[in-house]
Write an enzyme that holds these catalytic residues in place. Structure first.
Site, short mmCIF file in Angstrom:
data_model
loop_
_atom_site.label_atom_id
_atom_site.label_comp_id
_atom_site.label_asym_id
_atom_site.label_seq_id
_atom_site.Cartn_x
_atom_site.Cartn_y
_atom_site.Cartn_z
CE LYS A 93 -7.81 104.87 31.06
NZ LYS A 93 -7.93 103.78 30.06
C1 LIG Z 1 -7.70 103.95 28.71
C2 LIG Z 1 -7.45 102.74 27.90
C3 LIG Z 1 -6.86 102.81 26.61
C4 LIG Z 1 -6.50 104.12 25.96
O1 LIG Z 1 -5.44 104.77 26.59
P1 LIG Z 1 -5.18 106.35 26.34
O2 LIG Z 1 -4.16 106.71 27.33
O3 LIG Z 1 -6.50 107.02 26.58
O4 LIG Z 1 -4.74 106.49 24.93
C5 LIG Z 1 -6.60 101.63 25.94
N1 LIG Z 1 -6.94 100.43 26.47
C6 LIG Z 1 -7.51 100.32 27.68
C7 LIG Z 1 -7.87 98.97 28.18
C8 LIG Z 1 -7.78 101.46 28.44
O5 LIG Z 1 -8.37 101.33 29.65
#
Ligand SMILES: *Cc1c(COP(=O)(O)O)cnc(C)c1O
Length: 476
Positions: A117
């Site tokens: 993120k």
């Molecule tokens: C947010 C997240 C996901 C999922 O991603 P999306 O964009 O919500 O599909 C997968 N793995 C980790 C470690 C995350 O922080």
């Protein structure tokens, strides 16, 4: 480039108009009017730009097709300031790690919070500061987190002019690492509010405050959730970068496997593919919360209640509905806002489920999607097999991806699994998989994280008290 809503509101808005927004006024999500198509000459040039000038320069090339209301030199500077070796630990920013012939990881988790993120949120922090400065405005970001999103937002917004963050978290319910990550921030513009309740209580308060329109306007309340278009756009860049790193020529195809929850990450892959990136398959990997896997297998999209939403060892994929999914369905339905609204605005809120017609479902193949599911036992087995077989330690979310990728890979098509977090964040499950003697390495800068002084405020799960806290900390 103008942006429109997935639910038929045809108002055309510029990037800067939607940057600070969540949903469109009609409840839909913003998408560009059309995806720019990348011809072979441009793709060849981008490969060269990436190889010679690096990730930030590639980011500028891609972003500038979607952002025409920020002067090019300013946008270039924002990209250069965001994607640095200092923040991401390597010049490559998103280096590939080979696992076995034909299968590699793309490391997206080397940012400050050790999860992917950061890739988008760090850019968002710089874009917000830029746009608010240009307007002479300020924004107070209110959010609820059970871990990853909140910390990525705080690390992106810390010290940014014009932005304050009020982040609610369930008191005593985050892992010690996650809690220390957030609470050790000493920046004056970051407010950690530990709510006496569970995540849903925190989330309900955020919703209640956002529904208080007078308060929202007076205190300039905003959000940074995963439906924000700028976040999705930032993620498009690493699909191109991963492609260039995994191939020698633009005649080759690759596939990506994406550990998925809210469909934000893989939706960026869909956008990259729509732009013409040679992607064969986009593999959606879910955990036990298989809303998306079920959809791609059956054509039925069925959101889950809290009783049916499981707490798993890949917690950032524990979702009851996939908030970005509407963007793909809009494209699948030929960008028909009326039909998209009937599914998401009507059927889903009435019945909690919709099912595509056989004809619509048959068209999914043309978009390259495949899906698979992974469980706690799969996760442990995959972490173990990858550590023992390849000497690579992966986190629980990435393990869900690797498990599904191993099932769906095809000979002759390199499979890139997006590494969405580092194992250091999930020590308990790593110990369960590998025993107490294997420790996930932690970046040196975080060695003493848990012992740092903490800055947070415990609050009752009471909307009025949270609003009062905001009043006390936001000058009017
Ligand atoms: C947010 C997240 C996901 C999922 O991603 P999306 O964009 O919500 O599909 C997968 N793995 C980790 C470690 C995350 O922080």
């Amino acid at each position: 480039m103008k942006y429109i809503s997935t639910r038929g509101d045809a108002t055309r808005r510029g990037f800067s108009e939607i940057l600070l927004e969540g949903l469109a006024p009609d409840g839909g999500l913003y998408l560009p009017e059309a995806y720019p198509h990348i011809d072979t000459a441009t793709l060849a040039r981008w490969r060269e730009v990436h190889a010679t000038q690096g990730y930030a320069a590639l980011a500028f090339e891609i972003l500038s097709l979607y952002i025409d209301d920020i002067p090019a030199e300013d946008l270039r500077a924002l990209c250069a300031r965001t994607y640095t070796a200092e923040v991401y630990g390597t010049d490559a920013i998103v280096p590939l790690k080979p696992l076995e012939p034909g299968l590699c990881l793309e490391s997206l988790s080397n940012g400050p919070t050790l999860a992917f993120k950061d890739m988008a949120m760090q850019l968002l922090g710089n874009l917000f500061e830029y746009e608010l400065g240009r307007r002479g405005e300020t924004l107070n970001i209110l959010g609820a987190t059970s871990g990853d999103t909140g910390s990525a937002a705080e690390y992106a917004m810390r010290g940014k002019r014009g932005v304050r963050v009020f982040m609610l978290s369930p008191h005593g319910r985050m892992s010690p690492f996650q809690q220390a990550q957030m609470f050790s921030l000493q920046d004056e513009n970051i407010h950690n509010l530990a709510v006496e309740g569970v995540f849903d209580d925190a989330q309900d308060i955020v919703k209640a405050v956002s529904n208080d329109l007078a308060f929202k306007r007076q205190y300039r309340i905003g959000t940074v959730n995963s439906i924000n278009w700028a976040r999705l756009l930032a993620q498009v860049v690493y699909y191109f970068a991963g492609y260039f790193l995994a191939t020698k020529s633009n005649d080759e195809q690759v596939s990506f496997t994406v550990p998925s929850g809210n469909f934000g990450n893989v939706c960026a892959g869909h956008v990259a593919r729509m732009m013409g990136l040679p992607v064969k398959h986009l593999v959606v990997a879910t955990n036990e919360n298989n809303v998306l896997e079920e959809f791609f297998r059956t054509g039925s999209y069925r959101v889950r209640g809290s009783a049916e939403t499981f707490e798993t060892s890949s917690p950032s994929m524990d979702i009851s509905k996939a908030s970005n999914f509407e963007r793909f369905v809009y494209d699948l339905l030929g960008r028909d806002g009326v039909r998209t609204k009937a599914l998401f605005g009507e059927a889903l809120s009435r019945d909690g489920v919709f099912t595509l017609s056989a004809e619509d479902f048959a068209r999914i193949g043309a978009y390259g999607f495949q899906s698979g599911r992974s469980t706690h036992a799969d996760r442990l087995a995959t972490i173990r097999a990858t550590y023992e077989g390849q000497g690579v330690l992966i986190d629980t979310h990435t393990a869900d991806g690797v498990k599904v990728a191993r099932e769906l890979r095809e000979p002759g098509v390199p499979m890139i699994v997006l590494e969405t977090a580092l194992p250091a964040k999930f020590e308990a499950t790593i110990a369960e998989a590998l025993g107490p003697d294997v420790h996930a390495p932690r970046p040196a800068a975080l060695a003493d994280l848990e012992s740092r002084p903490k800055r947070f405020q415990v609050m009752p799960a009471d909307t009025a008290r949270i609003q009062q806290y905001i009043r006390d900390h936001v000058p009017l």
